[in-house]
Design a protein around this motif. Structure first.
Motif, mmCIF file in Angstrom:
data_model
loop_
_atom_site.group_PDB
_atom_site.id
_atom_site.type_symbol
_atom_site.label_atom_id
_atom_site.label_comp_id
_atom_site.label_asym_id
_atom_site.label_seq_id
_atom_site.Cartn_x
_atom_site.Cartn_y
_atom_site.Cartn_z
ATOM 1 N N PHE A 137 0.861 -1.195 0.000
ATOM 2 C CA PHE A 137 0.000 0.000 0.000
ATOM 3 C C PHE A 137 0.893 1.240 0.000
ATOM 4 N N PRO A 138 0.765 2.104 -1.011
ATOM 5 C CA PRO A 138 1.701 3.235 -1.195
ATOM 6 C C PRO A 138 1.453 4.422 -0.275
ATOM 7 N N PHE A 139 1.502 4.174 1.021
ATOM 8 C CA PHE A 139 1.315 5.216 2.025
ATOM 9 C C PHE A 139 2.135 4.819 3.246
ATOM 10 N N VAL A 140 3.048 5.714 3.653
ATOM 11 C CA VAL A 140 3.903 5.415 4.798
ATOM 12 C C VAL A 140 4.014 6.648 5.676
ATOM 13 N N ARG A 141 4.042 6.434 7.007
ATOM 14 C CA ARG A 141 4.308 7.537 7.920
ATOM 15 C C ARG A 141 5.621 7.243 8.644
ATOM 16 N N TYR A 142 6.382 8.317 8.863
ATOM 17 C CA TYR A 142 7.633 8.228 9.607
ATOM 18 C C TYR A 142 7.574 9.230 10.752
ATOM 19 N N ASP A 143 8.024 8.796 11.906
ATOM 20 C CA ASP A 143 8.113 9.677 13.063
ATOM 21 C C ASP A 143 9.572 10.070 13.215
ATOM 22 N N CYS A 144 9.895 11.329 13.026
ATOM 23 C CA CYS A 144 11.292 11.763 12.968
ATOM 24 C C CYS A 144 11.595 12.862 13.984
ATOM 25 N N THR A 145 12.817 12.838 14.485
ATOM 26 C CA THR A 145 13.310 13.896 15.357
ATOM 27 C C THR A 145 14.719 14.260 14.930
ATOM 28 N N ILE A 146 14.947 15.526 14.639
ATOM 29 C CA ILE A 146 16.302 15.978 14.358
ATOM 30 C C ILE A 146 16.777 16.825 15.536
ATOM 31 N N PRO A 147 18.023 16.641 15.973
ATOM 32 C CA PRO A 147 19.071 15.843 15.319
ATOM 33 C C PRO A 147 19.172 14.399 15.807
ATOM 34 N N LYS A 148 18.191 13.869 16.524
ATOM 35 C CA LYS A 148 18.294 12.508 17.055
ATOM 36 C C LYS A 148 18.451 11.473 15.947
ATOM 37 N N ILE A 149 17.611 11.560 14.908
ATOM 38 C CA ILE A 149 17.683 10.614 13.793
ATOM 39 C C ILE A 149 18.742 11.063 12.787
ATOM 40 N N PHE A 150 18.704 12.305 12.417
ATOM 41 C CA PHE A 150 19.691 12.926 11.532
ATOM 42 C C PHE A 150 19.584 14.420 11.739
ATOM 43 N N SER A 151 20.611 15.144 11.396
ATOM 44 C CA SER A 151 20.565 16.596 11.553
ATOM 45 C C SER A 151 20.449 17.310 10.210
ATOM 46 N N PHE A 152 20.586 16.529 9.155
ATOM 47 C CA PHE A 152 20.587 17.126 7.820
ATOM 48 C C PHE A 152 20.183 16.060 6.822
ATOM 49 N N GLY A 182 -6.286 11.686 12.377
ATOM 50 C CA GLY A 182 -7.174 10.556 12.125
ATOM 51 C C GLY A 182 -6.516 9.489 11.273
ATOM 52 N N MET A 183 -5.801 9.911 10.217
ATOM 53 C CA MET A 183 -5.108 8.948 9.362
ATOM 54 C C MET A 183 -4.010 8.224 10.122
ATOM 55 N N MET A 184 -3.316 8.941 11.010
ATOM 56 C CA MET A 184 -2.246 8.327 11.784
ATOM 57 C C MET A 184 -2.792 7.262 12.741
ATOM 58 N N GLU A 185 -3.950 7.543 13.315
ATOM 59 C CA GLU A 185 -4.574 6.569 14.216
ATOM 60 C C GLU A 185 -4.957 5.306 13.446
ATOM 61 N N ILE A 186 -5.534 5.490 12.262
ATOM 62 C CA ILE A 186 -5.914 4.351 11.423
ATOM 63 C C ILE A 186 -4.678 3.563 11.006
ATOM 64 N N TYR A 187 -3.626 4.272 10.625
ATOM 65 C CA TYR A 187 -2.392 3.646 10.172
ATOM 66 C C TYR A 187 -1.743 2.832 11.291
ATOM 67 N N ASP A 188 -1.707 3.408 12.485
ATOM 68 C CA ASP A 188 -1.054 2.743 13.611
ATOM 69 C C ASP A 188 -1.828 1.521 14.091
ATOM 70 N N LYS A 189 -3.155 1.582 14.065
ATOM 71 C CA LYS A 189 -3.954 0.428 14.506
ATOM 72 C C LYS A 189 -3.874 -0.707 13.497
ATOM 73 N N ASN A 190 -3.702 -0.366 12.225
ATOM 74 C CA ASN A 190 -3.460 -1.356 11.170
ATOM 75 C C ASN A 190 -4.522 -2.459 11.141
ATOM 76 N N ARG A 191 -5.768 -2.062 11.255
ATOM 77 C CA ARG A 191 -6.848 -3.047 11.217
ATOM 78 C C ARG A 191 -7.159 -3.461 9.781
ATOM 79 N N GLU A 192 -7.906 -4.537 9.644
ATOM 80 C CA GLU A 192 -8.329 -4.981 8.326
ATOM 81 C C GLU A 192 -9.080 -3.850 7.631
#
Length: 307
Positions: A20-35, A143-153
């Motif tokens: 399914f061509p939809f992805v969410r990423y939870d990011c923090t800079i500079p923890k994950i990357f700074s640039f 709302g989309m993030m909640e649906i994505y995270d629950k990953n129900r049928e």
């Protein structure tokens, strides 16, 4: 601009989950990357800032963003992300393929999505936290993030429904901009792409201001002003940022000596590497590697444990 110049900046990462061509990423800079260097992709990208401040460059224009801001990056747009000074930024990154919103009938929405996917129709790149549409759009994203995270049928139905509502809010409130994907007549976009490609291909070698200026057909002084204007920082700082990005990956992914990593990523000596690294990360490369955990070392330890 030639295809050969534009294509190297295309991100090769696949953005999908279980096809399914939809992805969410939870990011923090500079923890994950700074640039995150300049790049583009065929998917649309939404960046919603949850906390802190940062810099997001889109089509050669830098935007300082803060908590509550929403950035809309249309397919094909050049963009990059970096720290704002020493501040952190926590944000949600949503990447999706606009093509999945097509329907079988020939509708106005289909024409809209075709133009959007092709870069011929674009929405405003920034919806600030005080914008009238900030609240309803952020609600749809939540709302989309909640649906994505629950990953129900059938979660895909909920995500697509959320995207339709997201675009409906924008279009029904007059946010659709009818304009062609920016083609800079004076060649500035072409010059920047050429410069970034050159830096990414030669970062492990000595790069001088003079040779970059020659790539653009500028004098050294004019080039430095040009680069600062469109990239938001000096070319020396940008090059060091990219080199540090490559060095950071080596520090975490390999057990190579720090001097080797410094030389392999274009720094002339360990002293300068340590100085630039410490200035950015507030710690030495050795301390950075120890604080994040070295994956190569961990793999070796796990292997010995299995033996």
């Amino acid at each position: 601009m030639t295809v050969s110049e534009y294509m190297p900046l295309k991100e090769q990462k696949s953005h999908e989950r279980a096809g399914f061509p939809f992805v969410r990423y939870d990011c923090t800079i500079p923890k994950i990357f700074s640039f995150y260097p300049m790049h583009w992709h065929q998917e649309m990208e939404l960046i919603y800032v949850l906390e802190g401040r940062g810099i997001i460059g889109i089509n050669l224009e830098n935007h300082e963003v803060q908590a509550g801001d929403l950035m809309l990056i249309s397919p094909g747009m050049l963009h990059m992300i970096s720290q704002c000074g020493q501040e952190m930024m926590h944000y949600v990154n949503i990447v999706f393929d606009v093509n999945m919103l097509y329907t079988s009938s020939y509708t106005k929405s289909n024409r809209l999505f075709r133009k959007l996917a092709g870069g011929t129709r674009m929405f405003p790149v920034k919806i600030g936290k005080n914008h009238p549409l900030s609240e309803p759009l952020s609600r749809v994203i939540a709302g989309m993030m909640e649906i994505y995270d629950k990953n129900r049928e059938g979660f895909e139905l909920g995500i697509q429904s959320g995207l339709y509502e997201f675009f409906y809010i924008l279009v029904s409130n007059g946010c659709l901009e009818n304009e062609q994907m920016e083609e800079v007549s004076d060649g500035n976009r072409e010059r920047i792409v050429r410069l970034v490609n050159y830096i990414e291909q030669h970062y492990d070698q000595e790069i001088t201001v003079h040779e970059l200026a020659q790539l653009c057909g500028f004098s050294d002084s004019h080039f430095m002003k040009f680069f600062k204007k469109y990239m938001g920082e000096s070319c020396v700082k940008y090059i060091n940022q990219y080199r540090l990005c490559m060095a950071e990956e080596r520090l975490l992914e390999t057990d190579d000596p720090i001097l080797t990593i410094a030389l392999d990523t274009g720094f002339s000596n360990a002293s300068y590497f340590n100085h630039v690294f410490r200035e950015k990360y507030r710690m030495t490369p050795k301390e950075f590697r120890a604080s994040r955990g070295n994956k190569a070392k961990q793999k070796g330890e796990n292997h010995h444990e299995m033996d």
